[in-house]
Design a protein around this motif. Structure first.
Motif, PDB file in Angstrom:
ATOM      1  N   SER A   1      24.502  32.430  23.125  1.00  0.00           N
ATOM      2  CA  SER A   1      24.703  32.666  24.559  1.00  0.00           C
ATOM      3  C   SER A   1      25.105  34.117  24.796  1.00  0.00           C
TER       4      SER A   1
ATOM      5  N   TYR B   1      13.109  26.112  29.218  1.00  0.00           N
ATOM      6  CA  TYR B   1      14.114  26.712  30.126  1.00  0.00           C
ATOM      7  C   TYR B   1      14.463  25.725  31.236  1.00  0.00           C
TER       8      TYR B   1
ATOM      9  N   ASN C   1      21.339  22.542  33.270  1.00  0.00           N
ATOM     10  CA  ASN C   1      21.182  21.890  31.968  1.00  0.00           C
ATOM     11  C   ASN C   1      21.123  20.376  32.129  1.00  0.00           C
TER      12      ASN C   1
ATOM     13  N   THR D   1      19.763  27.896  31.095  1.00  0.00           N
ATOM     14  CA  THR D   1      19.827  27.411  29.719  1.00  0.00           C
ATOM     15  C   THR D   1      18.460  27.568  29.064  1.00  0.00           C
ATOM     16  N   TYR D   2      18.443  28.219  27.916  1.00  0.00           N
ATOM     17  CA  TYR D   2      17.211  28.401  27.143  1.00  0.00           C
ATOM     18  C   TYR D   2      17.334  27.575  25.869  1.00  0.00           C
ATOM     19  N   GLU D   3      16.261  26.858  25.547  1.00  0.00           N
ATOM     20  CA  GLU D   3      16.315  25.891  24.452  1.00  0.00           C
ATOM     21  C   GLU D   3      15.202  26.158  23.449  1.00  0.00           C
TER      22      GLU D   3
ATOM     23  N   GLN E   1      20.482  25.250  21.957  1.00  0.00           N
ATOM     24  CA  GLN E   1      20.534  25.824  23.303  1.00  0.00           C
ATOM     25  C   GLN E   1      21.414  27.070  23.345  1.00  0.00           C
ATOM     26  N   SER E   2      21.088  27.945  24.295  1.00  0.00           N
ATOM     27  CA  SER E   2      21.944  29.098  24.613  1.00  0.00           C
ATOM     28  C   SER E   2      21.960  29.270  26.120  1.00  0.00           C
ATOM     29  N   THR E   3      23.100  29.745  26.619  1.00  0.00           N
ATOM     30  CA  THR E   3      23.258  29.955  28.062  1.00  0.00           C
ATOM     31  C   THR E   3      23.234  31.452  28.343  1.00  0.00           C
TER      32      THR E   3
ATOM     33  N   THR F   1      23.853  34.233  31.149  1.00  0.00           N
ATOM     34  CA  THR F   1      24.484  34.518  32.442  1.00  0.00           C
ATOM     35  C   THR F   1      24.053  35.907  32.887  1.00  0.00           C
TER      36      THR F   1
END
Length: 409
Positions: free
Chosen positions: A39, A66, A70, A113-115, A139-141, A143
């Motif tokens: 993230s 994406y 989430n 959120t990208y997965e 997953q990563s967030t 911002t």
């Protein structure tokens, strides 16, 4: 067919199926993450990259998804070239599967959120299967915050006569997503000492700046939970060569090194030329013996395996940027590889002269006169006898000292 024979065949078939299943379990490996995306917090206009590294046998397939929120039913698959070509996906398959997702020119709408999904299950693309059981996920967030606004001084160009008035560089943080922690100044990527503070309106003073003070200045603001921001102010000046090798003396076959160093900004474009029939011409490197190294405000010309016929002469280094140009000349002298022999011959000649002088001094002593084998009556005569006194020893010492000096040259 006999019942016993049929039972034996069925037993062999069951053994074969069991062996195949055991071999498959040994050779196959479920997909697993070696590196998963992290993230990040970014500002509008920035770029981010997410990395995904997966192992398995057979090599797993990787996909990127994406979702702004989430939730399982909110995810949409990402493709290379999406979002007006701001999305790039580069994937390589080998012993591992490695994929990199990049998004440029970020906007607030890119937050979410990208997965990274990976699977080597043969049923992974079967619509009747539940993706939650056939794909693994990481997953990563991301911002995205609005980039703070900074008001800064305009770029400055120093006069060519090196007589510039005092300059004050200014920056003001006019808006930000949160309160800043500190501010400081940098020059050419290096923090300027004693400039760190907590003011939103920061200044940097230059008293009568000259060429060495030219460069890229940045005011930097740091935040506790967000990336730092900066504004750039360029102080420009024409190149001024402040250091160079005036001459170099080498023997043929050796290596020569000429260099030039300048001040000024932007960093200059360097070139080397050689004087040929009264005109400086670009160096002919058909022999491949000339090597030029340029680094910002510094340049080097290396010549290997010197040639006594073609390499001696005047070499000119030239520095040019958008503001002006400057050049300097270095002289290269190349001596024969027999040059060491001439000082040795000179020393041998001086030693020979020294020996002659000593012999002459010793022979100047007069022997007693003998007539017909009879001693002559004693007579009183005045005889000057030359002996090796302090003056002679001083002459010998000077000759030896000079000879040793010549040998060390």
């Amino acid at each position: 067919m006999l019942p016993g024979k049929r039972g034996g065949e069925m037993m062999w078939v069951s053994f074969a199926l069991t062996g195949a299943l055991m071999l498959h379990s040994v050779s196959s490996q479920n997909a697993g993450f070696v590196k998963s995306p992290l993230s990040e917090t970014k500002l509008t206009g920035d770029t981010f990259e997410l990395y995904c590294d997966v192992v398995g046998n057979p090599t797993p397939e990787i996909q990127w998804w994406y979702a702004e929120i989430n939730q399982a039913d909110s995810f949409r698959q990402l493709w290379d070239g999406a979002r007006k070509r701001r999305v790039s996906i580069n994937t390589a398959y080998g012993a591992n599967a490695v994929s990199v997702l990049g998004v440029t020119r970020l906007g607030l709408e890119d937050a979410g959120t990208y997965e990274c999904r990976a699977s080597n299950d043969p049923r992974r693309n079967d619509l009747h299967q539940n993706p939650a059981t056939t794909w693994i996920r990481a997953q990563s967030t991301i911002t995205v915050l609005q980039r703070p606004s900074i008001s800064s001084s305009e770029d400055i160009t120093l006069p060519s006569d090196q007589h510039s008035p005092s300059i004050t560089l200014q920056c003001n943080l006019t808006s930000a997503h949160s309160a800043h922690v500190s501010s400081y100044w940098m020059k050419n990527g290096v923090e300027v000492p004693e400039t760190r503070g907590d003011r939103a309106n920061t200044e940097y003073f230059l008293a009568k700046p000259k060429g060495p003070e030219a460069g890229e200045y940045m005011c930097v603001y740091t935040f506790e939970m967000a990336p730092s921001v900066n504004a750039t102010i360029n102080i420009k000046a024409g190149p001024d060569i402040v250091g160079h090798k005036r001459s170099d003396n080498k023997n043929e076959g050796q290596k020569a090194l000429l260099y030039c160093k300048s001040t000024g900004f932007p960093y200059p474009v360097w070139s080397w030329r050689k004087l040929d029939n009264g005109v400086y011409m670009d160096i002919d490197n058909a022999s491949g013996r000339f090597f030029i190294t340029n680094l910002d405000n510094y340049t080097e010309l290396s010549i290997v395996n010197l040639d006594i016929d073609s390499d001696p002469g005047e070499y000119q280094c030239n520095a040019t940027n958008t503001i002006g140009t400057s050049s300097m000349v270095s002289v290269l002298r190349v001596r024969s590889y027999l040059a060491w022999l001439w000082p040795l011959l000179g020393v041998l000649f001086e030693v020979l002269v020294l020996v002659v002088i000593i012999v002459v001094y010793e022979k100047r002593k007069k022997p007693d006169d003998i007539q017909d084998g009879k001693p002559t009556p004693p007579t009183i005569t005045k005889t000057r006898t030359f002996v090796r006194g302090p003056r002679t020893e001083k002459i010998i010492t000077l000759i030896i000292t000079h000879s040793m000096y010549v040998l060390t040259i």
